[in-house]
Design a protein around this motif. Structure first.
Motif, short mmCIF file in Angstrom:
data_model
loop_
_atom_site.label_atom_id
_atom_site.label_comp_id
_atom_site.label_asym_id
_atom_site.label_seq_id
_atom_site.Cartn_x
_atom_site.Cartn_y
_atom_site.Cartn_z
N GLY A 11 8.92 0.60 3.27
CA GLY A 11 7.53 0.71 2.82
C GLY A 11 7.23 0.08 1.48
O GLY A 11 6.33 0.54 0.76
N GLU A 14 4.91 -4.41 17.06
CA GLU A 14 4.69 -3.24 16.19
C GLU A 14 5.35 -3.47 14.83
O GLU A 14 4.79 -3.07 13.79
CB GLU A 14 5.23 -1.98 16.84
N ILE A 15 6.51 -4.11 14.82
CA ILE A 15 7.18 -4.41 13.56
C ILE A 15 6.37 -5.43 12.76
O ILE A 15 6.16 -5.27 11.55
CB ILE A 15 8.61 -4.92 13.82
N GLU A 48 -1.75 -4.98 6.20
CA GLU A 48 -2.75 -3.90 6.17
C GLU A 48 -3.57 -3.94 7.44
O GLU A 48 -3.94 -2.90 7.99
CB GLU A 48 -3.66 -4.07 4.94
N ALA A 86 10.77 -2.77 6.90
CA ALA A 86 9.45 -2.15 7.05
C ALA A 86 9.51 -0.65 6.78
O ALA A 86 8.58 -0.08 6.19
CB ALA A 86 8.92 -2.41 8.46
N ILE A 112 3.82 -6.35 1.93
CA ILE A 112 2.65 -6.18 2.79
C ILE A 112 1.58 -7.23 2.50
O ILE A 112 1.18 -7.43 1.34
CB ILE A 112 2.05 -4.76 2.61
N ARG A 169 3.21 -5.94 12.94
CA ARG A 169 2.01 -5.24 12.50
C ARG A 169 2.27 -4.44 11.21
O ARG A 169 1.40 -4.34 10.34
CB ARG A 169 1.53 -4.30 13.62
N SER A 170 3.47 -3.92 11.05
CA SER A 170 3.77 -3.06 9.91
C SER A 170 3.82 -3.83 8.59
O SER A 170 3.83 -3.22 7.52
CB SER A 170 5.11 -2.33 10.13
#
Length: 383
Positions: A126, A149-150, A156, A123, A131, A152-153
């Protein structure tokens, strides 16, 4: 299982309808009790996004049995079943696509920790090809704050559903983290699955009998059509428990044609013993066993579903036979696990045990025996 999926907009209440078409420019977190339709709404949201042109979506289920259940529902919606995966399968595919492999581990928690560590590294790079437009996350409460949180990354946007009362792992903080990251919370207050007596067991377990936010108070279950029943049977070995259940299950198959009957066990050891006794019975041709970690598709032609309680998360059954309920005391998250087991039942719950049950479960079962007093009409005092 067919009855578990909504097929008409008229089956939804106002709050449920609003959830489907929430704005797609922000993250969303839908919370609510068992039976409020969270998993159904997750699929309807996926269908809504797909029809709106958002095709690059992924629906993540926490466990394999729930994944099979959710996949069965995609027959009613306009996207392919392969958009639904377990978190673990999805994570392995992400790692493989990025040239990452994991060392073999025997312990699930070690595998999970290693997997999230490597996902965090990916993640951080990027790469746009990793994604999704939207990740739709079921049973979000079973992740840690760091894990969610991971996850979620990789999207979008995220659309998550969950309920902290049904958290059964030692991972915590996911729902709170999603809110902190900006997810708009949409609570669902009312539920439709559980009969009143089953609601009272659940409220007793959580020590919220007669509470305005309790399951009983917020229930919209049709008690008139299917009056709910709860029964507890103790002092039996696991084999004796199954033999006690057999005539009840046979009657339920006749009373509820086309409906699934759940036979739930706390431990894999219990499941093995229960399955063996069922397969040796005259109901053997009606039985399917759903074990975590083993691929077996959900088959509606086998209405008796044998599973661990953990494996049954997110599922629902017209009747539940909870075996070896005294063994639930051995689990760290025993109260939530018991609550989850009880609330899989729509109409009928039978609790079997050998030794003493946990006090909170005894309280819930006792609550079913207590008829709420009717407020007297003051005029009757003068007759």
């Amino acid at each position: 299982m067919e009855a578990s999926w909504w097929k008409d907009l008229g089956q939804l209440d106002e709050d449920q309808t609003k959830v489907i078409s929430l704005g797609d420019n922000i993250d969303h977190l839908v919370i609510g009790p068992p039976g409020c339709g969270k998993t159904n709404l997750l699929l309807l949201r996926a269908a809504y996004l797909h029809k709106k042109g958002t095709k690059n979506i992924k629906v993540l289920a926490f466990g394999r049995v729930l994944k099979e259940f959710i996949s069965s529902g995609t027959a009613h919606y306009p996207f392919a079943p392969d958009k639904v995966q377990t978190f673990m399968r999805w994570a392995y595919e992400v790692l493989a696509a990025n040239g990452v492999s994991l060392e073999e581990e025997d312990e699930f928690d070690k595998i999970r920790d290693a997997m999230f560590a490597r996902l965090a590294e990916i993640a951080a790079e990027g790469k746009s090809e990793n994604i999704y437009d939207v990740i739709l996350l079921d049973e979000a409460q079973d992740y840690s704050a760091e894990e969610v949180e991971i996850v979620r990354s990789f999207g979008e946007r995220i659309f998550a559903v969950g309920d902290n009362n049904q958290a059964i792992t030692n991972k915590t903080g996911a729902l709170e983290k999603l809110e902190a990251l900006g997810s708009k919370k949409s609570p669902l207050r009312h539920h439709y699955r559980n009969g009143i007596k089953i609601c009272r067991v659940a409220d007793g377990i959580k020590n919220i009998l007669e509470h305005p936010d309790g399951m009983e108070t917020t229930s919209n279950y049709d008690e008139g059509t299917y009056p709910s029943t709860v029964e507890a049977i103790g002092g039996l070995s696991i084999e004796e428990q199954v033999k006690e259940a057999l005539p009840r299950i046979k009657t339920q198959l006749q009373a509820y044609p086309g409906e699934m009957i759940g036979v739930l066990c706390p431990r894999g050891k219990d499941l093995k013993a229960v399955a063996a006794t069922l397969f040796a019975s005259n109901l053997a041709n009606e039985v399917q066993v759903q074990r975590a970690g083993e691929y077996t598709s959900m088959d509606e032609s086998f209405p008796i579903v044998v599973s661990t309680v953990q494996g049954a998360k997110g599922l629902e059954f017209r009747a539940v036979h909870l075996m070896a309920a005294d063994k639930l005391k051995n689990f760290a998250k025993q109260r939530n696990l018991t609550y989850t087991a009880v609330t899989r039942a729509k109409t009928t719950l039978v609790v079997y045990h050998d030794t003493a049950l946990a006090g909170y479960l005894e309280k819930g079962l006792r609550a079913c025996e207590i008829v709420k007093p009717v407020e007297p009409d003051l005029k009757d005092l003068f007759k």
